[in-house]
Design an enzyme around this catalytic site. Structure first.
Site, PDB file in Angstrom:
ATOM      1  N   TYR A   1       1.079  -0.956  -0.071  1.00 49.95           N
ATOM      2  CA  TYR A   1       0.132   0.058   0.031  1.00 49.95           C
ATOM      3  C   TYR A   1       0.792   1.170  -0.133  1.00 49.95           C
ATOM      4  O   TYR A   1       1.919   1.212  -0.805  1.00 49.95           O
ATOM      5  CB  TYR A   1      -0.999   0.036   1.291  1.00 49.95           C
ATOM      6  CG  TYR A   1      -2.341   0.872   0.832  1.00 49.95           C
ATOM      7  CD1 TYR A   1      -2.893   0.492  -0.039  1.00 49.95           C
ATOM      8  CD2 TYR A   1      -2.371   1.887   1.743  1.00 49.95           C
ATOM      9  CE1 TYR A   1      -4.019   1.293  -0.633  1.00 49.95           C
ATOM     10  CE2 TYR A   1      -3.428   2.811   1.358  1.00 49.95           C
ATOM     11  CZ  TYR A   1      -4.302   2.844   0.187  1.00 49.95           C
ATOM     12  OH  TYR A   1      -5.252   3.495  -0.089  1.00 49.95           O
TER      13      TYR A   1
ATOM     14  N   ARG B   1      -9.402  11.087  -7.318  1.00 51.99           N
ATOM     15  CA  ARG B   1      -8.195  11.711  -6.472  1.00 51.99           C
ATOM     16  C   ARG B   1      -7.549  10.738  -5.704  1.00 51.99           C
ATOM     17  O   ARG B   1      -7.657  10.538  -4.556  1.00 51.99           O
ATOM     18  CB  ARG B   1      -9.300  12.745  -5.323  1.00 51.99           C
ATOM     19  CG  ARG B   1      -8.216  13.568  -4.821  1.00 51.99           C
ATOM     20  CD  ARG B   1      -9.444  14.399  -3.913  1.00 51.99           C
ATOM     21  NE  ARG B   1      -8.797  15.599  -3.256  1.00 51.99           N
ATOM     22  CZ  ARG B   1      -8.041  15.256  -1.784  1.00 51.99           C
ATOM     23  NH1 ARG B   1      -8.148  14.200  -1.171  1.00 51.99           N
ATOM     24  NH2 ARG B   1      -7.441  16.296  -1.158  1.00 51.99           N
TER      25      ARG B   1
ATOM     26  N   LYS C   1      -6.269  -1.839  -0.619  1.00 51.33           N
ATOM     27  CA  LYS C   1      -7.032  -1.713   0.847  1.00 51.33           C
ATOM     28  C   LYS C   1      -7.293  -3.122   1.298  1.00 51.33           C
ATOM     29  O   LYS C   1      -7.485  -3.330   2.364  1.00 51.33           O
ATOM     30  CB  LYS C   1      -8.245  -0.655   0.524  1.00 51.33           C
ATOM     31  CG  LYS C   1      -7.871   0.706   0.665  1.00 51.33           C
ATOM     32  CD  LYS C   1      -7.708   1.243   1.597  1.00 51.33           C
ATOM     33  CE  LYS C   1      -7.258   2.808   1.567  1.00 51.33           C
ATOM     34  NZ  LYS C   1      -7.381   3.583   2.958  1.00 51.33           N
TER      35      LYS C   1
ATOM     36  N   GLU D   1     -13.735   5.166  -1.916  1.00 50.97           N
ATOM     37  CA  GLU D   1     -12.270   5.503  -1.597  1.00 50.97           C
ATOM     38  C   GLU D   1     -11.705   6.281  -2.857  1.00 50.97           C
ATOM     39  O   GLU D   1     -12.017   6.164  -4.063  1.00 50.97           O
ATOM     40  CB  GLU D   1     -11.412   4.390  -1.849  1.00 50.97           C
ATOM     41  CG  GLU D   1     -10.007   4.470  -1.471  1.00 50.97           C
ATOM     42  CD  GLU D   1      -9.798   4.408  -0.019  1.00 50.97           C
ATOM     43  OE1 GLU D   1      -8.769   5.271   0.470  1.00 50.97           O
ATOM     44  OE2 GLU D   1     -10.702   4.197   1.036  1.00 50.97           O
ATOM     45  N   ASP D   2     -11.103   7.408  -2.387  1.00 45.34           N
ATOM     46  CA  ASP D   2     -10.252   8.194  -3.172  1.00 45.34           C
ATOM     47  C   ASP D   2     -11.444   9.006  -4.333  1.00 45.34           C
ATOM     48  O   ASP D   2     -11.023   9.285  -5.702  1.00 45.34           O
ATOM     49  CB  ASP D   2      -9.121   7.762  -4.022  1.00 45.34           C
ATOM     50  CG  ASP D   2      -8.172   7.527  -3.053  1.00 45.34           C
ATOM     51  OD1 ASP D   2      -8.068   7.939  -1.968  1.00 45.34           O
ATOM     52  OD2 ASP D   2      -7.105   6.835  -3.377  1.00 45.34           O
TER      53      ASP D   2
ATOM     54  N   ASP E   1     -13.811   6.320   3.178  1.00 42.16           N
ATOM     55  CA  ASP E   1     -12.589   5.966   4.327  1.00 42.16           C
ATOM     56  C   ASP E   1     -11.857   7.125   4.290  1.00 42.16           C
ATOM     57  O   ASP E   1     -11.153   7.819   5.195  1.00 42.16           O
ATOM     58  CB  ASP E   1     -11.640   4.828   3.629  1.00 42.16           C
ATOM     59  CG  ASP E   1     -10.473   4.442   4.642  1.00 42.16           C
ATOM     60  OD1 ASP E   1     -10.719   4.607   5.948  1.00 42.16           O
ATOM     61  OD2 ASP E   1      -9.179   4.523   4.165  1.00 42.16           O
ATOM     62  N   ASP E   2     -11.833   8.096   3.328  1.00 40.26           N
ATOM     63  CA  ASP E   2     -11.019   9.548   3.345  1.00 40.26           C
ATOM     64  C   ASP E   2     -11.690  10.493   4.291  1.00 40.26           C
ATOM     65  O   ASP E   2     -11.132  11.243   4.603  1.00 40.26           O
ATOM     66  CB  ASP E   2     -11.098  10.001   1.933  1.00 40.26           C
ATOM     67  CG  ASP E   2     -10.352   8.943   0.757  1.00 40.26           C
ATOM     68  OD1 ASP E   2      -9.124   8.489   1.061  1.00 40.26           O
ATOM     69  OD2 ASP E   2     -11.190   8.679  -0.274  1.00 40.26           O
TER      70      ASP E   2
ATOM     71  N   ASN F   1      -0.730  11.763   1.672  1.00 40.71           N
ATOM     72  CA  ASN F   1       0.097  10.825   1.095  1.00 40.71           C
ATOM     73  C   ASN F   1       0.217  10.950  -0.366  1.00 40.71           C
ATOM     74  O   ASN F   1      -0.570  11.705  -0.951  1.00 40.71           O
ATOM     75  CB  ASN F   1      -0.779   9.436   1.090  1.00 40.71           C
ATOM     76  CG  ASN F   1      -0.531   8.860   2.658  1.00 40.71           C
ATOM     77  OD1 ASN F   1       0.609   8.618   2.852  1.00 40.71           O
ATOM     78  ND2 ASN F   1      -1.676   8.342   3.254  1.00 40.71           N
TER      79      ASN F   1
END
Length: 541
Positions: free
Chosen positions: A95, A148, A166, A237-238, A260-261, A400
């Protein structure tokens, strides 16, 4: 689809049943494998030793990532045995930060089909495409639209490395059985011109679809998942800010889902704050936080901190005023006309402030949290200003991958004269300063989402609430020892991530049962129940 009855070559290509060179002599005769493998069987332990040697010979973590990706599609048990043997070493490979480079080069290093790609050109047929997945009981979907990806921006279908990574951590860090997991990319196009012009790009060659057509496509996806996998939890996610918060708001009270973000990042930040308070010896209600970045991650963290503050006695308004946001246009204040609805609750009745260091001096925060994805913005002037205001300044550059971090651990410790309480989104090595060794904490969501996943799996929770993330944060912070704190570490060591995750999952599960959100009967011993639900990477006899 594996039937569990394959023999010969087909068995060697079933990652869930393949043992490779670990098949015994009797198994080789039974399953028609004689002659297809070298004649001497090896144990799982010897396979791991050989794999460790092979990894050590490679020149880069991207090469190691590719080797492990190949292993995952060839021998799942061996893959997870390796990850779980030394999670602190292998998580940065499968990851962050390595997955960022893998996503950037996805089209050029593509090897095996993994997960499902649902293009918007298949509108009206999403359920049909989902049915092509070989497993009929899916409990976890991690889904992205690739807009993103980490701090790297719009990568289109190349963002598929994120759901794959993930879900690998769901298993490696908390024991969620891998056969329950499905990575998905919603391909609605990309605005990345370099990808559109790259002949090797594997996604739709069109600009991103927006508006009603996008929303209807997402809605069709959610409805199809509910029909086919009624016990499934969807992790978003993202997604870009303009979609992340609205999608979560649309579905969070209807299905088992989380972003999660927004929520995972918030919970790991809150866990770090709880850990930091052990060092600063100050209560949460006396803290003030200034965020660098005003997107969904920042507002998600600020919202969860505010909720935690209200649980400790502040009013909602008092709590929100202790969490301020700063973006490219300066401090978020009520006089600004460019704020989105999800940002307005944190706008301060304050004069405009155009530079971050001036915002630090004006608001006097106890902690700064970076979720900007812009590197080096926690510069020397900022860190020194924080150190002048606070005996133990909280410095959390969470962006990140490592190349996007707002500062390094070495910079934070040096510019604060060794007084910073530090945690980052990506890993940094230990820092020697003033005759002391500091161990930087990594505020990675891996402390939260695998634990949440195991709790949801075991309880078959109907919903995921913000309170569950606060419980997870407290549970993680409770496992930080005095020895950890003495070295500056405010999260449990990643080498202990499996134990930490199961403890947090147990605490979350208690809440699920207490609030009647579970779809299974409450066991007498919840901790033992969680332990018994966890996958262990061993070959079946």
């Amino acid at each position: 689809m594996s039937t569990g009855t394959e023999t010969g070559y087909a068995l060697l290509r079933d990652p869930r049943r393949n043992k490779g060179t670990a098949f015994s002599m009797s198994e080789r005769r039974q399953f028609g494998l004689e002659g297809l493998l070298p004649p001497t069987p090896l144990s799982l332990e010897l396979q791991l030793a050989r794999l460790q040697n092979e990894l050590a010979e490679l020149d880069s973590d991207l090469q190691r990532y590719l080797l492990l990706s190949d292993l995952q599609v060839r021998n799942e048990t061996l893959f997870y045995a390796l990850l779980m043997s030394d999670p602190a070493r292998f998580m940065p490979i499968v990851y962050t930060p390595t997955v960022g480079e893998a996503c950037q080069k996805f089209d050029h290093i593509y090897r095996h089909p993994r997960g499902l790609y649902l293009p918007i050109t298949a509108r009206g047929r999403v359920r049909e495409l989902l049915r092509n997945w070989p497993q009929t009981d899916v409990r976890f979907i991690v889904v992205t639209d690739g807009e993103r990806i980490l701090g790297l921006g719009d990568l289109g279908v190349d963002g598929m490395g994120i759901p794959i990574g993930k879900l690998a951590l769901y298993t490696a860090c908390s024991g969620v059985p891998p056969h329950y997991c499905l990575p998905i990319t919603l391909d609605v196009g990309t605005n990345n011109q370099a990808h559109l012009e790259d002949p090797l790009y594997l996604g739709l060659r069109q600009n991103r679809v927006r508006g009603e057509a996008y929303a209807e496509f997402v809605d069709e996806f959610v409805q199809a998942v509910q029909e086919l996998y009624p016990a499934c939890c969807i992790q978003w996610e993202d997604f870009a800010n303009l979609n992340a918060a609205p999608i979560l708001a649309r579905y969070r009270d209807k299905i088992c889902t989380f972003n999660d973000d927004i929520q995972g990042t918030a919970a790991v930040a809150l866990a770090g704050i709880y850990g930091a308070l052990h060092l600063s010896k100050k209560p949460l209600t006396e803290q003030r936080f200034l965020f660098l970045g005003g997107g969904s991650a920042a507002t998600g963290i600020a919202s969860l901190i505010s909720q935690a503050m209200t649980m400790e006695g502040l009013t909602a308004d008092e709590a929100r005023k202790r969490n301020a946001l700063f973006d490219i246009n300066g401090l978020m204040v009520t006089s600004r006309t460019d704020l989105s609805e999800f940002q307005k609750p944190f706008a301060l009745d304050h004069a405009p402030v155009s530079t971050f260091v001036e915002a630090v001096k004006a608001l006097r925060p106890t902690g700064i949290i970076g979720v900007s994805t812009v590197p080096k913005l926690f510069n020397q002037a900022v860190i020194e200003a924080m150190a002048e205001i606070n005996d133990r300044p909280i410095i959390f550059p969470y962006s990140n991958p490592t190349s996007r971090s707002e500062c390094t651990a070495e910079e934070a410790y040096r510019w604060s004269d060794g007084r910073a309480i530090f945690a980052s989104g990506s890993p940094f090595p230990p820092v020697e300063y003033g005759g002391k060794t500091f161990v930087p904490g990594q505020g990675n969501n891996v402390y939260i989402f695998p634990a949440m996943g195991m709790a949801v799996l075991a309880t078959q929770a109907r919903r995921i609430t913000d309170e569950m993330f606060i419980i997870a944060a407290k549970a993680i912070a409770e496992q930080v020892t005095e020895a950890n704190l003495a070295s500056g570490l405010i999260y449990p060591p990643q080498s202990k991530i499996f134990t930490a995750s199961l403890y947090a999952a147990t605490e979350i599960a208690k809440y699920v049962f207490d609030r009647n959100l579970a779809r299974v009967e409450r066991p007498k011993d919840i901790a033992a129940f969680i332990q018994s639900s966890a996958y262990r990477p061993v070959y079946p006899e």
